[in-house]
Design an enzyme around this catalytic site. Structure first.
Site, PDB file in Angstrom:
ATOM      1  CB  CYS A  81      59.960   6.627  19.884  1.00 52.78           C
ATOM      2  SG  CYS A  81      58.322   6.892  20.505  1.00 52.78           S
ATOM      3  CD  GLU A  82      62.457   7.706  26.780  1.00 47.77           C
ATOM      4  OE1 GLU A  82      63.317   6.858  27.058  1.00 47.77           O
ATOM      5  OE2 GLU A  82      62.411   8.828  27.313  1.00 47.77           O
ATOM      6  CG  HIS A  83      57.971   9.814  24.170  1.00 42.84           C
ATOM      7  ND1 HIS A  83      58.677  10.676  23.362  1.00 42.84           N
ATOM      8  CD2 HIS A  83      58.426  10.012  25.423  1.00 42.84           C
ATOM      9  CE1 HIS A  83      59.519  11.378  24.102  1.00 42.84           C
ATOM     10  NE2 HIS A  83      59.389  10.992  25.349  1.00 42.84           N
ATOM     11  CG  HIS A  84      54.297   7.173  20.720  1.00 42.22           C
ATOM     12  ND1 HIS A  84      55.125   8.272  20.614  1.00 42.22           N
ATOM     13  CD2 HIS A  84      53.054   7.653  20.960  1.00 42.22           C
ATOM     14  CE1 HIS A  84      54.412   9.378  20.759  1.00 42.22           C
ATOM     15  NE2 HIS A  84      53.157   9.031  20.991  1.00 42.22           N
ATOM     16  CD  GLN A 122      66.425  12.127  15.775  1.00 40.21           C
ATOM     17  OE1 GLN A 122      65.245  11.904  15.508  1.00 40.21           O
ATOM     18  NE2 GLN A 122      67.207  12.836  14.991  1.00 40.21           N
ATOM     19  CG  HIS A 150      60.698  10.029  15.271  1.00 44.11           C
ATOM     20  ND1 HIS A 150      61.006   9.751  16.577  1.00 44.11           N
ATOM     21  CD2 HIS A 150      61.769  10.667  14.755  1.00 44.11           C
ATOM     22  CE1 HIS A 150      62.217  10.221  16.856  1.00 44.11           C
ATOM     23  NE2 HIS A 150      62.696  10.774  15.763  1.00 44.11           N
ATOM     24  CB  CYS A 152      55.330   7.621  17.253  1.00 42.90           C
ATOM     25  SG  CYS A 152      56.681   8.782  17.425  1.00 42.90           S
TER      26      CYS A 152
HETATM   27 ZN   LIG Z   1      57.090   8.485  19.727  1.00 39.96          ZN
END
Ligand SMILES: [Zn+2]
Length: 211
Positions: A81-84, A122, A150, A152
């Protein structure tokens, strides 16, 4: 596959700084080779940036006289995931209705790898797979459904630990014809393996990029 950037000094220095920042001693024995290992692992997990779709599909596009739905279910995938920068992973299901060409079945999971081995969300992963199949063989329709967990969310205890996010991308006949779409979803029977996913579940359960 050659992995560009592998074993370059700067990334390993950054990982050492990261370890220090976390309160660790990068010089203790157990961590000495960690920067090298992390760099190698990350290079592999993001190797999709350097993959060439045409090369992956090379020699595996065939002209056929077949216009029934082709389905490849339960393709395992792992992404970040590019956020975490934490993993999300699960199953990808793909269907298409050929107009005059098909993709060799063994190449479809490789196509999923090309886009999953990157920093992703996703929804985009789902769409990129569908768009690529659409571009490469111009089928009458493409459908991609991804069910994913996920880390995260589950590792941090956000929302339900066991929830899975379901995303879909429907193109052509799958978007325009309810019967075709239903036939595909019926063949998938989402959630029949005892999970909590259902086609009605939305991506709001997915990793949420908070500040
Ligand atoms: Zn994430």
């Amino acid at each position: 596959m050659r992995l560009p950037g592998l074993y370059n000094g700067p990334m390993q220095d950054l990982i050492r700084k990261l370890l220090s920042g976390l309160g660790e001693d990068p010089d203790r024995e157990g961590l000495l080779n960690t920067p090298k290992r992390v760099e190698k692992a990350l290079a592999f997990l993001t190797s999709g940036y350097h993959a060439d779709v045409d090369q992956v599909l090379n020699g595996a596009l065939f002209t056929v006289d077949y216009s029934e739905m082709v389905i490849v279910k339960d393709i395992d995938f792992y992404s970040l995931c590019e956020h975490h920068l934490l993993p999300f992973f699960g199953k990808c299901h793909i269907a298409y209705i050929p107009s005059d060409r098909v993709i060799g079945l063994s190449k479809i999971p490789r196509l999923v790898d090309v886009f999953s081995r990157r920093l992703q969300v996703q929804e985009r992963l789902t769409q990129q797979i569908a768009d690529t199949i659409g571009e490469k063989i111009s089928p009458l329709g493409v459908a991609v459904v991804i069910e994913a967990t996920h880390l995260c969310m589950s590792m941090r205890g956000v929302e339900k630990q066991n929830s899975r996010a379901v995303t879909s991308a429907m193109i052509g006949a799958f978007r325009d014809t309810a019967r075709t779409r239903m036939e595909f979803l019926e063949l998938l029977k989402l959630g029949s393996r005892g999970g909590s996913a259902s086609p009605g579940m939305s991506a709001t359960h997915e990793c949420i990029a908070e500040e």
